[in-house]
Structure formats: structure tokens, C-alpha cells
Design a protein around this motif. Sequence first.
Motif, PDB file in Angstrom:
ATOM      1  N   MET A   1       0.831  -1.201   0.000  1.00 55.23           N
ATOM      2  CA  MET A   1       0.000   0.000   0.000  1.00 55.23           C
ATOM      3  C   MET A   1       0.863   1.248   0.000  1.00 55.23           C
ATOM      4  O   MET A   1       1.969   1.264   0.541  1.00 55.23           O
ATOM      5  CB  MET A   1      -0.907   0.013   1.232  1.00 55.23           C
ATOM      6  CG  MET A   1      -1.944  -1.084   1.274  1.00 55.23           C
ATOM      7  SD  MET A   1      -3.175  -0.927  -0.036  1.00 55.23           S
ATOM      8  CE  MET A   1      -3.941   0.631   0.408  1.00 55.23           C
ATOM      9  N   VAL A   2       0.340   2.303  -0.619  1.00 57.92           N
ATOM     10  CA  VAL A   2       1.029   3.585  -0.616  1.00 57.92           C
ATOM     11  C   VAL A   2       0.018   4.685  -0.302  1.00 57.92           C
ATOM     12  O   VAL A   2      -1.135   4.632  -0.741  1.00 57.92           O
ATOM     13  CB  VAL A   2       1.727   3.858  -1.971  1.00 57.92           C
ATOM     14  CG1 VAL A   2       0.735   3.880  -3.121  1.00 57.92           C
ATOM     15  CG2 VAL A   2       2.508   5.162  -1.935  1.00 57.92           C
ATOM     16  N   THR A   3       0.438   5.629   0.511  1.00 53.08           N
ATOM     17  CA  THR A   3      -0.381   6.808   0.799  1.00 53.08           C
ATOM     18  C   THR A   3       0.258   8.002   0.108  1.00 53.08           C
ATOM     19  O   THR A   3       1.451   8.281   0.301  1.00 53.08           O
ATOM     20  CB  THR A   3      -0.480   7.084   2.300  1.00 53.08           C
ATOM     21  OG1 THR A   3      -1.075   5.959   2.954  1.00 53.08           O
ATOM     22  CG2 THR A   3      -1.335   8.322   2.573  1.00 53.08           C
ATOM     23  N   LEU A   4      -0.537   8.693  -0.713  1.00 47.52           N
ATOM     24  CA  LEU A   4      -0.081   9.923  -1.346  1.00 47.52           C
ATOM     25  C   LEU A   4      -0.538  11.109  -0.506  1.00 47.52           C
ATOM     26  O   LEU A   4      -1.686  11.157  -0.064  1.00 47.52           O
ATOM     27  CB  LEU A   4      -0.668  10.050  -2.753  1.00 47.52           C
ATOM     28  CG  LEU A   4      -0.367   8.942  -3.763  1.00 47.52           C
ATOM     29  CD1 LEU A   4      -1.002   9.289  -5.108  1.00 47.52           C
ATOM     30  CD2 LEU A   4       1.129   8.730  -3.906  1.00 47.52           C
ATOM     31  N   PHE A   5       0.368  12.041  -0.276  1.00 54.73           N
ATOM     32  CA  PHE A   5       0.034  13.281   0.414  1.00 54.73           C
ATOM     33  C   PHE A   5       0.047  14.393  -0.631  1.00 54.73           C
ATOM     34  O   PHE A   5       1.067  14.615  -1.296  1.00 54.73           O
ATOM     35  CB  PHE A   5       1.037  13.568   1.525  1.00 54.73           C
ATOM     36  CG  PHE A   5       0.997  12.543   2.635  1.00 54.73           C
ATOM     37  CD1 PHE A   5       0.163  12.717   3.733  1.00 54.73           C
ATOM     38  CD2 PHE A   5       1.767  11.402   2.565  1.00 54.73           C
ATOM     39  CE1 PHE A   5       0.116  11.769   4.741  1.00 54.73           C
ATOM     40  CE2 PHE A   5       1.726  10.440   3.564  1.00 54.73           C
ATOM     41  CZ  PHE A   5       0.897  10.634   4.655  1.00 54.73           C
TER      42      PHE A   5
ATOM     43  N   THR B   1      -4.667  23.152   1.601  1.00 50.27           N
ATOM     44  CA  THR B   1      -5.434  22.061   2.199  1.00 50.27           C
ATOM     45  C   THR B   1      -4.808  20.723   1.826  1.00 50.27           C
ATOM     46  O   THR B   1      -4.551  20.460   0.657  1.00 50.27           O
ATOM     47  CB  THR B   1      -6.899  22.089   1.730  1.00 50.27           C
ATOM     48  OG1 THR B   1      -7.487  23.337   2.115  1.00 50.27           O
ATOM     49  CG2 THR B   1      -7.699  20.945   2.342  1.00 50.27           C
ATOM     50  N   GLU B   2      -4.561  19.887   2.840  1.00 47.55           N
ATOM     51  CA  GLU B   2      -3.912  18.601   2.589  1.00 47.55           C
ATOM     52  C   GLU B   2      -4.949  17.516   2.294  1.00 47.55           C
ATOM     53  O   GLU B   2      -6.001  17.462   2.907  1.00 47.55           O
ATOM     54  CB  GLU B   2      -3.082  18.165   3.799  1.00 47.55           C
ATOM     55  CG  GLU B   2      -2.323  16.858   3.578  1.00 47.55           C
ATOM     56  CD  GLU B   2      -1.576  16.364   4.806  1.00 47.55           C
ATOM     57  OE1 GLU B   2      -0.378  16.651   4.902  1.00 47.55           O
ATOM     58  OE2 GLU B   2      -2.197  15.686   5.648  1.00 47.55           O
ATOM     59  N   PHE B   3      -4.627  16.668   1.335  1.00 49.49           N
ATOM     60  CA  PHE B   3      -5.439  15.496   1.027  1.00 49.49           C
ATOM     61  C   PHE B   3      -4.554  14.257   1.104  1.00 49.49           C
ATOM     62  O   PHE B   3      -3.357  14.309   0.802  1.00 49.49           O
ATOM     63  CB  PHE B   3      -6.053  15.588  -0.380  1.00 49.49           C
ATOM     64  CG  PHE B   3      -7.398  16.233  -0.413  1.00 49.49           C
ATOM     65  CD1 PHE B   3      -8.560  15.464  -0.380  1.00 49.49           C
ATOM     66  CD2 PHE B   3      -7.519  17.620  -0.469  1.00 49.49           C
ATOM     67  CE1 PHE B   3      -9.796  16.061  -0.422  1.00 49.49           C
ATOM     68  CE2 PHE B   3      -8.755  18.222  -0.499  1.00 49.49           C
ATOM     69  CZ  PHE B   3      -9.913  17.440  -0.475  1.00 49.49           C
ATOM     70  N   LYS B   4      -5.178  13.157   1.506  1.00 48.90           N
ATOM     71  CA  LYS B   4      -4.483  11.870   1.552  1.00 48.90           C
ATOM     72  C   LYS B   4      -5.250  10.880   0.672  1.00 48.90           C
ATOM     73  O   LYS B   4      -6.484  10.839   0.712  1.00 48.90           O
ATOM     74  CB  LYS B   4      -4.405  11.354   2.989  1.00 48.90           C
ATOM     75  CG  LYS B   4      -3.601  12.250   3.919  1.00 48.90           C
ATOM     76  CD  LYS B   4      -3.648  11.783   5.341  1.00 48.90           C
ATOM     77  CE  LYS B   4      -4.968  12.118   6.014  1.00 48.90           C
ATOM     78  NZ  LYS B   4      -5.144  13.545   6.282  1.00 48.90           N
ATOM     79  N   VAL B   5      -4.508  10.107  -0.095  1.00 52.18           N
ATOM     80  CA  VAL B   5      -5.098   9.084  -0.960  1.00 52.18           C
ATOM     81  C   VAL B   5      -4.343   7.781  -0.735  1.00 52.18           C
ATOM     82  O   VAL B   5      -3.108   7.767  -0.759  1.00 52.18           O
ATOM     83  CB  VAL B   5      -5.012   9.479  -2.453  1.00 52.18           C
ATOM     84  CG1 VAL B   5      -5.606   8.378  -3.319  1.00 52.18           C
ATOM     85  CG2 VAL B   5      -5.716  10.805  -2.706  1.00 52.18           C
ATOM     86  N   GLN B   6      -5.077   6.685  -0.502  1.00 51.13           N
ATOM     87  CA  GLN B   6      -4.459   5.371  -0.355  1.00 51.13           C
ATOM     88  C   GLN B   6      -4.775   4.516  -1.566  1.00 51.13           C
ATOM     89  O   GLN B   6      -5.919   4.461  -2.011  1.00 51.13           O
ATOM     90  CB  GLN B   6      -4.971   4.666   0.906  1.00 51.13           C
ATOM     91  CG  GLN B   6      -4.295   5.125   2.184  1.00 51.13           C
ATOM     92  CD  GLN B   6      -4.694   4.275   3.374  1.00 51.13           C
ATOM     93  OE1 GLN B   6      -5.788   3.748   3.423  1.00 51.13           O
ATOM     94  NE2 GLN B   6      -3.796   4.155   4.340  1.00 51.13           N
TER      95      GLN B   6
END
Length: 364
Positions: free
Chosen positions: A313-317, A324-329
Motif C-alpha cells: 500500500m502507498v499513501t499519497l500526500f 489544504t492537505e489530502f491523503k489518498v491510499q
Amino acid sequence: MSTPLVSMEGVDKHFGTFVAVKNINLTIDEGEFIAIMGTSGCGKTTTLRMLAGLEQPTAGTIRIAGKLMNDVRPHQRDTPMVWQSLALFPFLNARENVEFGLKMRNQPADIRRKKAMEWLDRLGVVEFAERNIETLSGGQKQRVALARSLVTEPQLLLLDEPLSALDAHLVIRMQSVLTKLQRELGITFVYVTHSQSEAFAMADRVIIMSNGEIAQTGLPRDIYREPANRFVAEFVGRNNIITGEVAGVSGKKIEISSPIGRFKLNADATVPAVGDTVTFVIAADLVEVTRAKPKADNVVDCSLISEEFIGSMVTLFLETADGTEFKVQLQERELATLDHNSGSLFYLSWKAESAHLLPAETNK
């Protein structure tokens, strides 16, 4: 209706002027696996210690199997605890450690030995029965500590972050051991942890605590997908939290205007009015990421800031123009199909039904 094994009603615990636990109301059924989570100082360990009799409540009542336990001393309760430090006796070998609880119950020596060996065998460490505790590995000590707690066959087992000192591969293995044992024995487990992965992997029900109070109780999936308030949304998972003003309402569907765009979502229960300030949550694993702008109701354009890999798995910041910060997995293989590098422009999108509107009283 059957009587719960554990009942806590209006329980408070004060240490001088400090309120460690406030108005805990909780029931636990026989055979449940309960995990209590929260940040350091939230009251989870104090709650466990009150169940063990190591702390007495300042107010409220605690009952186990229907019996009032407020003033019952620890050794008079059938509530063994597996400690974070394991608390094994270094002057006893593995078998003698397991026998200790039976010895305190005046069990004959031959019965003590037989039961201890059976439990060491059940936990896969019988070959270390006569070994000095200090010569065992962390995982082996953990199994001895479990055998020592389970040899008396209690109704209720308390566990205080028992896996926190183990290496990652041992944690996964011990999770399997604990879950299998709990299902086979039908013993009620109350498990305190700071690890979301441990709690969600093993527990039937999860309790999130904050500032000495219960913030949410529910099934792991419900807590993950439908946090009850902003604290839980921030504490659990990789959630993106957006606050805005209701710009339109059509039945259960609402449109929200925020500094980073207009978004559509469904109201689960109470529908807010136009002009209300609301907050919604979109989980990182429910956000799609593309290089081309998609045709979707909810779209945000962001720049990639960094990546965090955890196995497959990878989380993109990512970050919007206003910061505004977003996180995507996503799966690592999905990332491999994207042409990406730091500063790359991406479009994030999600379905209206994937967002969760937080209850109005938490939108502060």
C-alpha cells in the motif's frame, strides 16, 4: 435479555483534581472481544485497571457477572491481566511462571504441573518449559505470559498493550494466536491498544476514548466508515475532513460550498438546512486519483507532496492551491500506472455516497 458479563455505570475516576475517566457507561457481553483505543492519557488504561481492581472508581458502579466489584480486591477477582511489560517472574522458569496462579489457589503440585504443561503446549512453547525466562525471546515470553493468564480459565482476560514491544512480524503472528484462542475458549477479552491495525483486526467491537470519555463504540467497519465526530475521524484511518456551508438541499442530497470547491453528498440522518456550516469526511481509500480531469460531482486538483509506502500500500500526500492537505491510499501497482513525481498535478474525485457527514453537534 441476558445479563452482561461486565457493566460499568456512570464510572468516574479522579486523581486529585485530575479527571482521568468521566461518566463511563459500558456493557460487555460474555465471549466478546473488546478493544479500547485512544491517545495517550485518554483513560483507556485507567478503565482497564478499574476492571482489574487496581484502581477504585471515584463514582459509579462496576459489576462483573452481576456482582458489584467496586471494593473487591484484585486477588479476589477472576480478572487476570497480560501486561505490556509481561511482568513474568525472572526467578522462575517458564513452567513455574504458568503454575503461579494455580499455586495461589492451592492447587496440588501434580495438577499445577499438568495444567501448566498443557497450556504451554497449546501456545507452542512447551519445549521451553524448564528454561529460564530471561533466555526466551520476546515472542516466547509473550506466549508464556498468555499461558499464565489463561491457565486458571478465567471468564474475563484483560490485556494492556501486550504486543507493543514485539517486532512487526511477531505482532501479526500473535494477533492470529490471540484471535484463535479467544474464539476457541469463549473467554471475554478486553484489550487496550494504541494500534488501530491490532484493534480492527481482532476485536468484535471497538471503543474509542478521548479525554476520559467514550467518543464512539461500534463495529470496526462502522467506526472506520462512519466516525461519530471529528476526533474519531482524525484518530481513525486516513480521513480527509472538509468543512463548508450548505448551498443546496434536495431530499437527502446536499451540496456544500467550501474554499476548495463545491461538493455533493448524501445526508445519512438529519438533513441540514441551507446556510448551515457542516463537516464531512472522505476516507483516503475511497478517493480516486487521475492525471486527467474526470467527469464527476466531486473533484479537487492537487499537487503531489510526498509518498509513504507500507508494504503493497502507498499513501499519497497532496495539497490544494490554498494549502489544504489530502491523503489518498492505493495499491502500489496502481501508483506504478501513474506518471508521478513531486509537484505533479493530480485530480482527486469521489462519489457522493462515499462521503460521511459528521453529526451537527460536532461541527464546531
